[in-house]
Enzyme design. Structure first.
Site, PDB file in Angstrom:
ATOM      1  N   ASN A   1       0.833  -1.210   0.000  1.00 45.00           N
ATOM      2  CA  ASN A   1       0.000   0.000   0.000  1.00 45.00           C
ATOM      3  C   ASN A   1       0.868   1.261   0.000  1.00 45.00           C
ATOM      4  O   ASN A   1       0.366   2.363   0.209  1.00 45.00           O
ATOM      5  CB  ASN A   1      -0.917   0.019   1.223  1.00 45.00           C
ATOM      6  CG  ASN A   1      -1.842  -1.174   1.246  1.00 45.00           C
ATOM      7  OD1 ASN A   1      -2.438  -1.520   0.229  1.00 45.00           O
ATOM      8  ND2 ASN A   1      -1.957  -1.828   2.393  1.00 45.00           N
TER       9      ASN A   1
ATOM     10  N   HIS B   1     -13.724  -2.026   6.599  1.00 39.29           N
ATOM     11  CA  HIS B   1     -12.513  -2.696   7.071  1.00 39.29           C
ATOM     12  C   HIS B   1     -12.698  -3.299   8.467  1.00 39.29           C
ATOM     13  O   HIS B   1     -13.469  -2.790   9.296  1.00 39.29           O
ATOM     14  CB  HIS B   1     -11.375  -1.663   7.111  1.00 39.29           C
ATOM     15  CG  HIS B   1     -10.038  -2.254   7.379  1.00 39.29           C
ATOM     16  ND1 HIS B   1      -9.412  -2.170   8.598  1.00 39.29           N
ATOM     17  CD2 HIS B   1      -9.204  -2.955   6.576  1.00 39.29           C
ATOM     18  CE1 HIS B   1      -8.240  -2.774   8.537  1.00 39.29           C
ATOM     19  NE2 HIS B   1      -8.083  -3.259   7.315  1.00 39.29           N
TER      20      HIS B   1
ATOM     21  N   GLU C   1     -15.521   3.671   4.104  1.00 41.95           N
ATOM     22  CA  GLU C   1     -14.197   4.028   3.579  1.00 41.95           C
ATOM     23  C   GLU C   1     -14.415   4.886   2.341  1.00 41.95           C
ATOM     24  O   GLU C   1     -15.422   4.706   1.642  1.00 41.95           O
ATOM     25  CB  GLU C   1     -13.429   2.753   3.186  1.00 41.95           C
ATOM     26  CG  GLU C   1     -13.132   1.868   4.368  1.00 41.95           C
ATOM     27  CD  GLU C   1     -12.613   0.483   3.965  1.00 41.95           C
ATOM     28  OE1 GLU C   1     -11.845   0.380   3.008  1.00 41.95           O
ATOM     29  OE2 GLU C   1     -13.002  -0.481   4.629  1.00 41.95           O
TER      30      GLU C   1
ATOM     31  N   SER D   1     -10.613  -0.935   0.672  1.00 40.23           N
ATOM     32  CA  SER D   1      -9.277  -1.527   0.680  1.00 40.23           C
ATOM     33  C   SER D   1      -9.136  -2.736  -0.224  1.00 40.23           C
ATOM     34  O   SER D   1      -8.072  -2.961  -0.793  1.00 40.23           O
ATOM     35  CB  SER D   1      -8.881  -1.898   2.112  1.00 40.23           C
ATOM     36  OG  SER D   1      -9.755  -2.864   2.640  1.00 40.23           O
TER      37      SER D   1
ATOM     38  N   ASP E   1     -13.172   6.682   6.462  1.00 40.88           N
ATOM     39  CA  ASP E   1     -11.804   6.171   6.597  1.00 40.88           C
ATOM     40  C   ASP E   1     -11.102   6.361   5.251  1.00 40.88           C
ATOM     41  O   ASP E   1     -11.448   5.723   4.255  1.00 40.88           O
ATOM     42  CB  ASP E   1     -11.878   4.690   6.999  1.00 40.88           C
ATOM     43  CG  ASP E   1     -10.497   4.068   7.214  1.00 40.88           C
ATOM     44  OD1 ASP E   1      -9.515   4.610   6.682  1.00 40.88           O
ATOM     45  OD2 ASP E   1     -10.432   3.030   7.886  1.00 40.88           O
TER      46      ASP E   1
ATOM     47  N   HIS F   1      -6.910   4.491   2.176  1.00 38.86           N
ATOM     48  CA  HIS F   1      -6.377   4.239   0.831  1.00 38.86           C
ATOM     49  C   HIS F   1      -6.560   5.429  -0.111  1.00 38.86           C
ATOM     50  O   HIS F   1      -6.253   5.328  -1.302  1.00 38.86           O
ATOM     51  CB  HIS F   1      -7.017   2.983   0.241  1.00 38.86           C
ATOM     52  CG  HIS F   1      -6.665   1.770   1.042  1.00 38.86           C
ATOM     53  ND1 HIS F   1      -5.514   1.047   0.828  1.00 38.86           N
ATOM     54  CD2 HIS F   1      -7.286   1.190   2.104  1.00 38.86           C
ATOM     55  CE1 HIS F   1      -5.450   0.059   1.706  1.00 38.86           C
ATOM     56  NE2 HIS F   1      -6.506   0.129   2.495  1.00 38.86           N
TER      57      HIS F   1
ATOM     58  N   LYS G   1       0.352   3.850   4.846  1.00 37.63           N
ATOM     59  CA  LYS G   1       0.196   3.401   3.462  1.00 37.63           C
ATOM     60  C   LYS G   1       0.931   4.389   2.542  1.00 37.63           C
ATOM     61  O   LYS G   1       2.147   4.360   2.475  1.00 37.63           O
ATOM     62  CB  LYS G   1      -1.288   3.205   3.165  1.00 37.63           C
ATOM     63  CG  LYS G   1      -1.894   2.207   4.181  1.00 37.63           C
ATOM     64  CD  LYS G   1      -3.258   1.762   3.842  1.00 37.63           C
ATOM     65  CE  LYS G   1      -3.936   1.015   4.986  1.00 37.63           C
ATOM     66  NZ  LYS G   1      -3.252  -0.182   5.470  1.00 37.63           N
TER      67      LYS G   1
END
Ligand SMILES: Cc1ncc(COP(=O)(O)O)c(C=O)c1O
Length: 383
Positions: A48, A134, A176, A180, A205, A208, A238
């Site tokens: 990541n 997640h 998110e 992910s 979140d 990513h 990440k």
């Protein structure tokens, strides 16, 4: 071997027979996307570290300098004597970058989600999660003791119905911005509007999305929604190439969390090296977006190279859904034998029947590496 060891050994053997055993592969050397394992060289498509910052000389030096200045570890929790000025500096930098009043750093992104959710809601309250949220959001929700509800992935209509009929007490909706394992994007504006209609707090979140979208600031900022998302989670682990997690939010929320988030209070502060590395990464991205542009260029190359492969994802995470776990593992093994490290992701990380190859592209890949891996993958899939 005692009875306990025998029981565990039987469990491990059964997992192995199902092709579901998880094992570690030890990296003995790495630089950017090149890694050494058991004396052989591989190109990684599984990190990541989207911008290649984890091994960037400037970030390494900043982390090393922070260790020289401050030592190896914080020594104790942030509330005792582990609240080092370099961590405060990082929090101020993160808040300024994200456009929020304040930010609070945790030792990992996992702990940020755990701490925020379990501190802000309790037994009388509700958490509503996207079905693909997640594990750290699921675990935080469970730890909080709040009523836990789930809505189908990215389905705001169903979220609306859940909020109308089942929510009680203080309600947090958690999702998110970039998922992910699917790499797809949440419909943030409709989510914001649904939460506002029902008086729910939205947690996004951006693990990513940070360093990738919105000039690095994430999807919430890219869509101009910062003021309407009260809880923005990020990770330093990440694209920022370091280690740690944070929440960007109002100052009152930070002070409340300092008093109530157990994964903040009862753990040692982030290491100086992690803080220094992350601080330098944020400053670098704020000053120069060349690495982000390179990432998107490489992502376009990957899409072109994978034109005949049914790959999903909106950004650098490109999942190729295989379905059967054993076949996903076999394909991953075939790629590995050819020098390309692409992981097979199996249940329970992803839902049953959706085992996949999770390809992640980085700014550090070369065009030749991208086309080379894609050619081997296409060949393996055609058999
Ligand atoms: C969406 C999401 N949130 C949180 C985390 C946890 O972040 P960290 O690795 O910093 O603990 C991850 C990754 O592991 C993630 O994918």
């Amino acid at each position: 071997m005692n009875a306990f060891d025998q029981e565990l050994t039987r469990w491990l053997a059964a997992r192995d027979a199902e092709g579901m055993l998880r094992a570690r592969r030890t990296v003995t050397r790495r630089d950017g996307v090149s890694v050494g394992i058991d004396g052989k060289e591989y190109v990684s498509f599984c990190s990541n570290d989207y911008l290649g910052l984890a091994t960037d000389p400037a970030i390494r030096e900043a982390a090393a300098q922070a260790a020289r200045d401050w030592g190896g570890g914080a020594g104790t929790s942030r509330l005792i004597s582990g609240d080092l000025a370099i961590v405060r500096e990082l929090e101020d930098e993160l808040a300024a970058w994200k456009g929020t009043e304040a930010a609070l750093v945790f030792p990992t992104g996992y702990m940020a989600n755990l701490g925020v959710l379990s501190a802000l809601v309790g037994r009388e309250d509700t958490i509503v999660l996207d079905r693909l949220a997640h594990a750290s959001l699921v675990d935080g929700a469970r730890l909080s003791g709040a009523k836990l509800l789930v809505f189908p992935h990215n389905d705001v209509g169903r979220l609306d119905a859940v909020l109308s009929t089942h929510a009680r007490g203080r309600t947090i909706v958690a999702t998110e911005s970039i998922f992910s394992m699917d790499g797809d994007r949440a419909p943030l504006r409709p989510l914001v509007e649904a939460c506002e209609r029902h008086g729910a707090l939205l947690l996004v979140d951006e693990a990513h999305a940070l360093g990738v979208y919105g000039g690095g600031r994430g999807c919430v900022a890219e869509e101009g929604l910062t003021a309407r998302v009260p809880l923005i989670i990020g990770t330093l682990s990440k694209a920022l190439g370091s280690q740690g997690g944070f929440v960007a939010c109002a100052r009152a929320v930070v002070e409340y969390l300092v008093n109530n988030a157990r994964s903040f209070v009862y753990t040692t502060g982030i290491t100086p090296a992690a803080a220094g590395g992350a601080l330098s990464a944020v400053r670098l991205l704020r000053a120069d977006d060349a690495r982000i542009r390179q990432l998107w260029y490489n992502r376009a190359l990957l899409r072109t190279a994978l034109a005949d492969v049914p790959a999903g994802g909106d950004g650098p995470i490109c999942p190729v859904i295989i379905g059967d776990a054993a076949r996903a593992v076999a394909l991953s093994g075939g790629l590995f034998d050819a020098g390309w490290w692409v992981p097979a992701i199996r249940p329970p990380t992803v839902p049953q029947g959706t085992a996949r190859l999770r390809i992640t592209v980085s700014a550090a890949h070369t065009g030749g590496q991208i086309s080379g891996m894609a050619a081997v993958l296409a060949n393996l899939l055609s058999h």
